[in-house]
Motif scaffolding. Structure first.
Motif, PDB file in Angstrom:
ATOM      1  N   ALA A   1      28.390  36.825 -13.832  1.00  0.00           N
ATOM      2  CA  ALA A   1      28.943  37.263 -15.123  1.00  0.00           C
ATOM      3  C   ALA A   1      30.109  38.198 -14.829  1.00  0.00           C
ATOM      4  O   ALA A   1      30.111  38.896 -13.805  1.00  0.00           O
ATOM      5  CB  ALA A   1      27.893  37.976 -15.967  1.00  0.00           C
ATOM      6  N   ILE A   2      31.105  38.207 -15.740  1.00  0.00           N
ATOM      7  CA  ILE A   2      32.264  39.092 -15.561  1.00  0.00           C
ATOM      8  C   ILE A   2      32.555  39.829 -16.879  1.00  0.00           C
ATOM      9  O   ILE A   2      33.570  39.579 -17.530  1.00  0.00           O
ATOM     10  CB  ILE A   2      33.507  38.329 -15.069  1.00  0.00           C
ATOM     11  CG1 ILE A   2      33.747  37.053 -15.901  1.00  0.00           C
ATOM     12  CG2 ILE A   2      33.390  37.999 -13.594  1.00  0.00           C
ATOM     13  CD1 ILE A   2      35.073  36.367 -15.578  1.00  0.00           C
ATOM     14  N   PRO A   3      31.679  40.750 -17.273  1.00  0.00           N
ATOM     15  CA  PRO A   3      31.898  41.505 -18.515  1.00  0.00           C
ATOM     16  C   PRO A   3      33.023  42.531 -18.349  1.00  0.00           C
ATOM     17  O   PRO A   3      33.417  42.876 -17.226  1.00  0.00           O
ATOM     18  CB  PRO A   3      30.560  42.217 -18.724  1.00  0.00           C
ATOM     19  CG  PRO A   3      30.050  42.413 -17.327  1.00  0.00           C
ATOM     20  CD  PRO A   3      30.457  41.174 -16.577  1.00  0.00           C
ATOM     21  N   PHE A   4      33.532  43.013 -19.486  1.00  0.00           N
ATOM     22  CA  PHE A   4      34.458  44.136 -19.496  1.00  0.00           C
ATOM     23  C   PHE A   4      33.662  45.399 -19.813  1.00  0.00           C
ATOM     24  O   PHE A   4      32.986  45.475 -20.838  1.00  0.00           O
ATOM     25  CB  PHE A   4      35.565  43.943 -20.535  1.00  0.00           C
ATOM     26  CG  PHE A   4      36.594  42.933 -20.134  1.00  0.00           C
ATOM     27  CD1 PHE A   4      37.529  43.231 -19.153  1.00  0.00           C
ATOM     28  CD2 PHE A   4      36.624  41.674 -20.735  1.00  0.00           C
ATOM     29  CE1 PHE A   4      38.482  42.293 -18.765  1.00  0.00           C
ATOM     30  CE2 PHE A   4      37.566  40.736 -20.362  1.00  0.00           C
ATOM     31  CZ  PHE A   4      38.509  41.044 -19.376  1.00  0.00           C
ATOM     32  N   GLY A   5      33.785  46.395 -18.946  1.00  0.00           N
ATOM     33  CA  GLY A   5      33.065  47.643 -19.163  1.00  0.00           C
ATOM     34  C   GLY A   5      33.652  48.478 -20.283  1.00  0.00           C
ATOM     35  O   GLY A   5      32.958  49.276 -20.898  1.00  0.00           O
ATOM     36  N   GLY A   6      34.964  48.308 -20.546  1.00  0.00           N
ATOM     37  CA  GLY A   6      35.619  49.052 -21.616  1.00  0.00           C
ATOM     38  C   GLY A   6      36.520  50.161 -21.119  1.00  0.00           C
ATOM     39  O   GLY A   6      37.487  50.538 -21.773  1.00  0.00           O
ATOM     40  N   SER A   7      36.224  50.709 -19.952  1.00  0.00           N
ATOM     41  CA  SER A   7      37.054  51.742 -19.335  1.00  0.00           C
ATOM     42  C   SER A   7      36.672  51.836 -17.865  1.00  0.00           C
ATOM     43  O   SER A   7      35.639  51.308 -17.440  1.00  0.00           O
ATOM     44  CB  SER A   7      36.861  53.098 -20.014  1.00  0.00           C
ATOM     45  OG  SER A   7      35.605  53.656 -19.679  1.00  0.00           O
ATOM     46  N   HIS A   8      37.487  52.517 -17.093  1.00  0.00           N
ATOM     47  CA  HIS A   8      37.193  52.668 -15.672  1.00  0.00           C
ATOM     48  C   HIS A   8      35.915  53.479 -15.445  1.00  0.00           C
ATOM     49  O   HIS A   8      35.095  53.148 -14.591  1.00  0.00           O
ATOM     50  CB  HIS A   8      38.372  53.338 -14.965  1.00  0.00           C
ATOM     51  CG  HIS A   8      39.571  52.447 -14.854  1.00  0.00           C
ATOM     52  ND1 HIS A   8      39.746  51.556 -13.827  1.00  0.00           N
ATOM     53  CD2 HIS A   8      40.655  52.305 -15.663  1.00  0.00           C
ATOM     54  CE1 HIS A   8      40.879  50.907 -13.995  1.00  0.00           C
ATOM     55  NE2 HIS A   8      41.452  51.345 -15.107  1.00  0.00           N
ATOM     56  N   GLU A   9      35.753  54.545 -16.199  1.00  0.00           N
ATOM     57  CA  GLU A   9      34.542  55.353 -16.043  1.00  0.00           C
ATOM     58  C   GLU A   9      33.299  54.554 -16.411  1.00  0.00           C
ATOM     59  O   GLU A   9      32.263  54.659 -15.751  1.00  0.00           O
ATOM     60  CB  GLU A   9      34.632  56.620 -16.885  1.00  0.00           C
ATOM     61  CG  GLU A   9      35.537  57.683 -16.295  1.00  0.00           C
ATOM     62  CD  GLU A   9      35.434  59.005 -17.026  1.00  0.00           C
ATOM     63  OE1 GLU A   9      34.811  59.049 -18.111  1.00  0.00           O
ATOM     64  OE2 GLU A   9      35.981  60.004 -16.517  1.00  0.00           O
ATOM     65  N   ALA A  10      33.407  53.756 -17.470  1.00  0.00           N
ATOM     66  CA  ALA A  10      32.259  52.939 -17.876  1.00  0.00           C
ATOM     67  C   ALA A  10      31.919  51.911 -16.801  1.00  0.00           C
ATOM     68  O   ALA A  10      30.739  51.608 -16.564  1.00  0.00           O
ATOM     69  CB  ALA A  10      32.550  52.242 -19.207  1.00  0.00           C
ATOM     70  N   ASP A  11      32.944  51.353 -16.146  1.00  0.00           N
ATOM     71  CA  ASP A  11      32.722  50.427 -15.046  1.00  0.00           C
ATOM     72  C   ASP A  11      31.912  51.083 -13.934  1.00  0.00           C
ATOM     73  O   ASP A  11      30.899  50.557 -13.475  1.00  0.00           O
ATOM     74  CB  ASP A  11      34.078  49.989 -14.463  1.00  0.00           C
ATOM     75  CG  ASP A  11      34.558  48.661 -15.029  1.00  0.00           C
ATOM     76  OD1 ASP A  11      33.980  48.206 -16.024  1.00  0.00           O
ATOM     77  OD2 ASP A  11      35.510  48.103 -14.472  1.00  0.00           O
ATOM     78  N   VAL A  12      32.383  52.241 -13.494  1.00  0.00           N
ATOM     79  CA  VAL A  12      31.727  52.934 -12.385  1.00  0.00           C
ATOM     80  C   VAL A  12      30.323  53.377 -12.779  1.00  0.00           C
ATOM     81  O   VAL A  12      29.367  53.227 -12.006  1.00  0.00           O
ATOM     82  CB  VAL A  12      32.571  54.138 -11.923  1.00  0.00           C
ATOM     83  CG1 VAL A  12      31.821  54.946 -10.868  1.00  0.00           C
ATOM     84  CG2 VAL A  12      33.915  53.667 -11.375  1.00  0.00           C
ATOM     85  N   GLN A  13      30.194  53.908 -13.994  1.00  0.00           N
ATOM     86  CA  GLN A  13      28.876  54.347 -14.456  1.00  0.00           C
ATOM     87  C   GLN A  13      27.912  53.175 -14.524  1.00  0.00           C
ATOM     88  O   GLN A  13      26.722  53.301 -14.195  1.00  0.00           O
ATOM     89  CB  GLN A  13      28.995  55.011 -15.834  1.00  0.00           C
ATOM     90  CG  GLN A  13      27.745  55.777 -16.258  1.00  0.00           C
ATOM     91  CD  GLN A  13      27.496  57.005 -15.407  1.00  0.00           C
ATOM     92  OE1 GLN A  13      28.315  57.908 -15.354  1.00  0.00           O
ATOM     93  NE2 GLN A  13      26.354  57.037 -14.718  1.00  0.00           N
ATOM     94  N   GLY A  14      28.427  52.020 -14.941  1.00  0.00           N
ATOM     95  CA  GLY A  14      27.588  50.821 -14.992  1.00  0.00           C
ATOM     96  C   GLY A  14      27.085  50.407 -13.625  1.00  0.00           C
ATOM     97  O   GLY A  14      25.951  49.952 -13.476  1.00  0.00           O
ATOM     98  N   VAL A  15      27.923  50.580 -12.603  1.00  0.00           N
ATOM     99  CA  VAL A  15      27.497  50.282 -11.230  1.00  0.00           C
ATOM    100  C   VAL A  15      26.433  51.280 -10.779  1.00  0.00           C
ATOM    101  O   VAL A  15      25.405  50.912 -10.201  1.00  0.00           O
ATOM    102  CB  VAL A  15      28.702  50.306 -10.265  1.00  0.00           C
ATOM    103  CG1 VAL A  15      28.232  50.229  -8.816  1.00  0.00           C
ATOM    104  CG2 VAL A  15      29.639  49.143 -10.569  1.00  0.00           C
ATOM    105  N   VAL A  16      26.658  52.545 -11.068  1.00  0.00           N
ATOM    106  CA  VAL A  16      25.679  53.569 -10.703  1.00  0.00           C
ATOM    107  C   VAL A  16      24.330  53.289 -11.359  1.00  0.00           C
ATOM    108  O   VAL A  16      23.274  53.407 -10.726  1.00  0.00           O
ATOM    109  CB  VAL A  16      26.188  54.975 -11.112  1.00  0.00           C
ATOM    110  CG1 VAL A  16      25.082  56.026 -10.924  1.00  0.00           C
ATOM    111  CG2 VAL A  16      27.415  55.355 -10.298  1.00  0.00           C
ATOM    112  N   ASN A  17      24.362  52.887 -12.626  1.00  0.00           N
ATOM    113  CA  ASN A  17      23.129  52.644 -13.380  1.00  0.00           C
ATOM    114  C   ASN A  17      22.469  51.310 -13.048  1.00  0.00           C
ATOM    115  O   ASN A  17      21.344  51.053 -13.485  1.00  0.00           O
ATOM    116  CB  ASN A  17      23.408  52.693 -14.880  1.00  0.00           C
ATOM    117  CG  ASN A  17      23.846  54.065 -15.345  1.00  0.00           C
ATOM    118  OD1 ASN A  17      23.661  55.053 -14.651  1.00  0.00           O
ATOM    119  ND2 ASN A  17      24.453  54.132 -16.528  1.00  0.00           N
ATOM    120  N   GLY A  18      23.182  50.440 -12.333  1.00  0.00           N
ATOM    121  CA  GLY A  18      22.623  49.136 -12.001  1.00  0.00           C
ATOM    122  C   GLY A  18      22.911  48.061 -13.018  1.00  0.00           C
ATOM    123  O   GLY A  18      22.438  46.927 -12.877  1.00  0.00           O
TER     124      GLY A  18
END
Length: 305
Positions: free
Chosen positions: A172-189
């Motif tokens: 899947a290739i979702p858009f996180g919405g922002s750079h911080e949201a991308d990184v936070q999403g990786v941290v959260n799994g």
């Protein structure tokens, strides 16, 4: 007693009203800032610049934010804001949408004279993912469709240079919405990997999040980086008075020297960073034409042509 001619009298009466030139028509100047980080931190980091511009220019200065990049692009196209700090891709989007109705004047410059940055792909250090090859079949998040480093550059490089079709390579290739949201999403799994950016090994989105206490240090690791990207420009509408554009451009250029503490906050200065941003340097559209061309390629890709 010599009487003034009618023309001279009119000119004398009008002189005070014309003294401020463009400021008579633009008593409030609105600046757009992109959603690279959360709104509270965005406004806090840009406040020194806003206050300095207001003091220097002698007009009211307002900062305009939106939930995504396109909100700032649309505001520029609709003449709702006069100036915006764009990324390279969002500048290209605004240039295309307005059919050349925007112009860049400045981009950031580093201590070593560099004017670029890089797109990177990150993952959790404990994910077992060490490269893009390891990320096959995983969930990869892009930042925003109008982000240079968060979408356009990594997508283009994956497809054209690495032989990876993100649509089929990742699950899947979702858009996180922002750079911080991308990184936070990786941290959260939520995401296995994500596209973001960094200026160098010590300064970037995830490093800034570590500094702010948003994520723990050592959780995020980089697994890929792009060739260098020209930093995005300070951009004006082309229908603004030339004198106005030049006055604001000069105010930007004087900001680091006249308010070093304010510039340090604005630029997220890190004393341990060996190559910090030190201000701006002048640019023109030619620096960004390749980004316009790349976005056109991306559009054709989306249409399947």
């Amino acid at each position: 007693m010599k009487l003034l001619s009618t023309a001279a009298l009119v000119a004398l009466i009008a002189a005070p009203a014309m003294a401020d030139g463009w400021k008579d028509d633009y008593q409030v100047v609105k600046f757009g800032i992109l959603s690279g980080e959360n709104e509270k931190d965005r406004l806090m980091r840009n406040e020194p610049l806003r206050a300095y511009l207001e003091k220097t220019l002698g007009v009211e200065v307002e900062m305009f934010t939106a939930g995504n990049y396109d909100g700032v692009i649309q505001a520029m196209a609709a003449d709702q804001i006069e100036v915006a700090s764009f990324g390279s891709s969002s500048y290209a989007a605004a240039y295309t949408l307005t059919e050349g109705g925007v112009r860049p004047t400045l981009t950031t410059i580093k201590k070593d004279g560099n004017t670029g940055y890089r797109s990177i792909v990150v993952t959790r250090c404990d994910s077992g993912i060490k490269s893009l090859e390891d990320a096959e079949g995983k969930v990869h998040a892009f930042a925003d469709p109008d982000s240079t480093s968060g979408f356009a550059v990594p997508y283009f490089n994956m497809k054209e240079r690495l032989g990876i079709d993100p649509a089929t390579y990742f699950s899947a290739i979702p858009f996180g919405g922002s750079h911080e949201a991308d990184v936070q999403g990786v941290v959260n799994g939520t995401f296995d990997t994500a596209s973001t950016y960094e200026n160098n090994e010590a300064q970037g989105i995830y490093q800034r999040m570590e500094d702010k206490g948003m994520i723990e240090a050592g959780v995020i690791c980089k697994i890929w980086e792009s060739p260098e990207i020209t930093s995005g420009p300070v951009t004006f509408r082309t229908n603004l008075p030339d004198e106005m554009v030049e006055d604001i451009t000069e105010a930007y250029l004087s900001f680091p020297e006249e308010d070093p503490e304010g510039y340090a906050l604005y630029s997220s200065f890190d004393p341990e960073n060996p190559n910090p941003s030190v201000g701006w340097t002048r640019v023109d559209h030619d620096r960004y034409q390749w980004i316009v061309d790349m976005r056109n390629w991306l559009k054709r890709e989306r249409r399947g042509s």
